[in-house]
Motif scaffolding. Structure first.
Motif, PDB file in Angstrom:
ATOM      1  N   GLU A 134       4.289  33.088  77.994  1.00  0.00           N
ATOM      2  CA  GLU A 134       3.967  33.353  76.584  1.00  0.00           C
ATOM      3  C   GLU A 134       3.575  34.820  76.438  1.00  0.00           C
ATOM      4  O   GLU A 134       2.764  35.327  77.206  1.00  0.00           O
ATOM      5  N   MET A 135       4.164  35.476  75.464  1.00  0.00           N
ATOM      6  CA  MET A 135       3.871  36.886  75.208  1.00  0.00           C
ATOM      7  C   MET A 135       3.189  37.033  73.858  1.00  0.00           C
ATOM      8  O   MET A 135       3.675  36.505  72.856  1.00  0.00           O
TER       9      MET A 135
ATOM     10  N   ASN B  91       9.606  30.543  75.248  1.00  0.00           N
ATOM     11  CA  ASN B  91      10.852  29.790  75.293  1.00  0.00           C
ATOM     12  C   ASN B  91      12.011  30.552  74.637  1.00  0.00           C
ATOM     13  O   ASN B  91      12.785  29.989  73.859  1.00  0.00           O
ATOM     14  N   ILE B  92      12.155  31.830  74.975  1.00  0.00           N
ATOM     15  CA  ILE B  92      13.206  32.658  74.386  1.00  0.00           C
ATOM     16  C   ILE B  92      14.541  32.389  75.074  1.00  0.00           C
ATOM     17  O   ILE B  92      14.654  32.456  76.282  1.00  0.00           O
ATOM     18  N   ASN B  93      15.546  32.072  74.254  1.00  0.00           N
ATOM     19  CA  ASN B  93      16.894  31.841  74.760  1.00  0.00           C
ATOM     20  C   ASN B  93      17.913  32.501  73.847  1.00  0.00           C
ATOM     21  O   ASN B  93      17.814  32.411  72.611  1.00  0.00           O
TER      22      ASN B  93
ATOM     23  N   ILE C 260      17.259  31.234  70.037  1.00  0.00           N
ATOM     24  CA  ILE C 260      16.328  30.098  70.034  1.00  0.00           C
ATOM     25  C   ILE C 260      15.012  30.538  70.666  1.00  0.00           C
ATOM     26  O   ILE C 260      15.006  31.084  71.770  1.00  0.00           O
ATOM     27  N   PHE C 261      13.912  30.304  69.977  1.00  0.00           N
ATOM     28  CA  PHE C 261      12.598  30.628  70.530  1.00  0.00           C
ATOM     29  C   PHE C 261      11.519  29.931  69.714  1.00  0.00           C
ATOM     30  O   PHE C 261      11.763  29.426  68.611  1.00  0.00           O
ATOM     31  N   ASP C 262      10.317  29.894  70.286  1.00  0.00           N
ATOM     32  CA  ASP C 262       9.130  29.351  69.617  1.00  0.00           C
ATOM     33  C   ASP C 262       8.164  30.502  69.365  1.00  0.00           C
ATOM     34  O   ASP C 262       7.852  31.267  70.284  1.00  0.00           O
ATOM     35  N   ILE C 263       7.655  30.585  68.137  1.00  0.00           N
ATOM     36  CA  ILE C 263       6.879  31.764  67.752  1.00  0.00           C
ATOM     37  C   ILE C 263       5.834  31.373  66.717  1.00  0.00           C
ATOM     38  O   ILE C 263       6.019  30.426  65.941  1.00  0.00           O
TER      39      ILE C 263
ATOM     40  N   VAL D 271       6.669  46.915  67.700  1.00  0.00           N
ATOM     41  CA  VAL D 271       6.262  46.459  69.032  1.00  0.00           C
ATOM     42  C   VAL D 271       6.947  45.122  69.293  1.00  0.00           C
ATOM     43  O   VAL D 271       6.936  44.242  68.427  1.00  0.00           O
ATOM     44  N   GLY D 272       7.548  44.975  70.476  1.00  0.00           N
ATOM     45  CA  GLY D 272       8.198  43.710  70.753  1.00  0.00           C
ATOM     46  C   GLY D 272       8.892  43.657  72.101  1.00  0.00           C
ATOM     47  O   GLY D 272       8.562  44.404  73.022  1.00  0.00           O
ATOM     48  N   ILE D 273       9.881  42.776  72.177  1.00  0.00           N
ATOM     49  CA  ILE D 273      10.559  42.417  73.419  1.00  0.00           C
ATOM     50  C   ILE D 273      12.033  42.780  73.279  1.00  0.00           C
ATOM     51  O   ILE D 273      12.667  42.432  72.279  1.00  0.00           O
ATOM     52  N   VAL D 274      12.575  43.443  74.295  1.00  0.00           N
ATOM     53  CA  VAL D 274      13.945  43.937  74.246  1.00  0.00           C
ATOM     54  C   VAL D 274      14.699  43.477  75.498  1.00  0.00           C
ATOM     55  O   VAL D 274      14.188  43.598  76.617  1.00  0.00           O
TER      56      VAL D 274
END
Length: 256
Positions: free
Chosen positions: A44-45, A248-250, A96-99, A63-66
């Motif tokens: 979890e981020m 759960n990033i896909n 697909i992800f949970d946020i 700010v985030g994920i790349v």
């Protein structure tokens, strides 16, 4: 840490900040990134993007994920992707992800630009037969917009913002780019706007959005020339605070 597999690909991601100085990390106002869980549980981020009390409150901060792919002549996976994928390799590209929205602190009354969103991007570059970068495209889906702001300022369309128009060709290092952000709630995709302890499940297909909202391929090129070079989940703000958690990033490509 760097890891190289046989074809130079590796399951990898970057945590990035744009618009901040390094000395603003871990401070308020400022930015931060926390990583928790693992060891049998989903990683979890938690991402903090707090710019409300900066003097330059109209400056864009992200700010985030790349997840990146580097184009290469060998058609190999480079970095985050297992292969060098073309847009035509897939009939669907599902994000697909949970946020969840952890915190939202709105703008001060004197803020003129009121950007504060969470979004997911797919980045595509077109290359010709000689490997020249001809155009770059970005399709961004905004699934959290807590102050219901619209840079496009047109309530009758689905567009939040786009980079090009009749007077602006959006050139970066001499290469034309076509970047567009779309409101999820206006195209029938799950969205949320409130702070909540529960995760929201996001699941959508990039392909129909690309074909609807981005221009056709450049002259003499087709979607066969469109290489997928990146996937991002991040926060953007000007003069507001926003924090989120994601797991759960896909990014799943469903073959033709």
């Amino acid at each position: 840490m760097e890891h190289y597999s046989q074809n130079n690909s590796a399951p990898s991601f970057l945590l990035i900040s744009e618009g901040y100085d390094n000395n603003q990390h871990g401070k308020y106002p400022g930015f931060d990134m926390w990583i928790t869980n693992g060891y049998g549980f989903p990683i979890e981020m938690k991402i903090f993007n707090n710019s409300k009390y900066f003097v330059d409150h109209n400056k864009l901060r992200e700010v985030g994920i790349v997840f990146n792919h580097w184009f290469n002549e060998y058609n190999e996976g480079r970095w985050a992707f297992r292969d060098q994928y073309k847009l035509t390799d897939f009939k669907e590209i599902r994000s697909i992800f949970d946020i969840k929205l952890e915190n939202y602190n709105p703008h001060l009354p004197n803020a003129t630009l009121q950007t504060v969103v969470l979004s997911a991007d797919l980045r595509i570059n077109y290359y010709n037969e000689s490997g020249k970068h001809v155009r770059g495209d970005l399709l961004s889906l905004i699934f959290c917009n807590p102050n219901n702001y619209d840079i496009n300022n047109n309530p009758n369309d689905s567009i939040y913002w786009q980079s090009w128009n009749a007077t602006n060709d959006d050139l970066i290092d001499g290469v034309p780019y076509r970047r567009i952000s779309i409101h999820a709630n206006k195209v029938g995709i799950s969205n949320f706007h409130n702070v909540n302890q529960n995760f929201n499940h996001i699941d959508f297909d990039f392909i129909p959005l690309i074909k609807t909202f981005l221009p056709s391929p450049p002259e003499n090129l087709t979607y066969e020339n469109a290489i997928i070079v990146g996937y991002d989940i991040y926060s953007s703000t000007r003069g507001a605070d926003i924090s989120f958690s994601v797991k759960n990033i896909n990014l799943i490509g469903i073959k033709n």
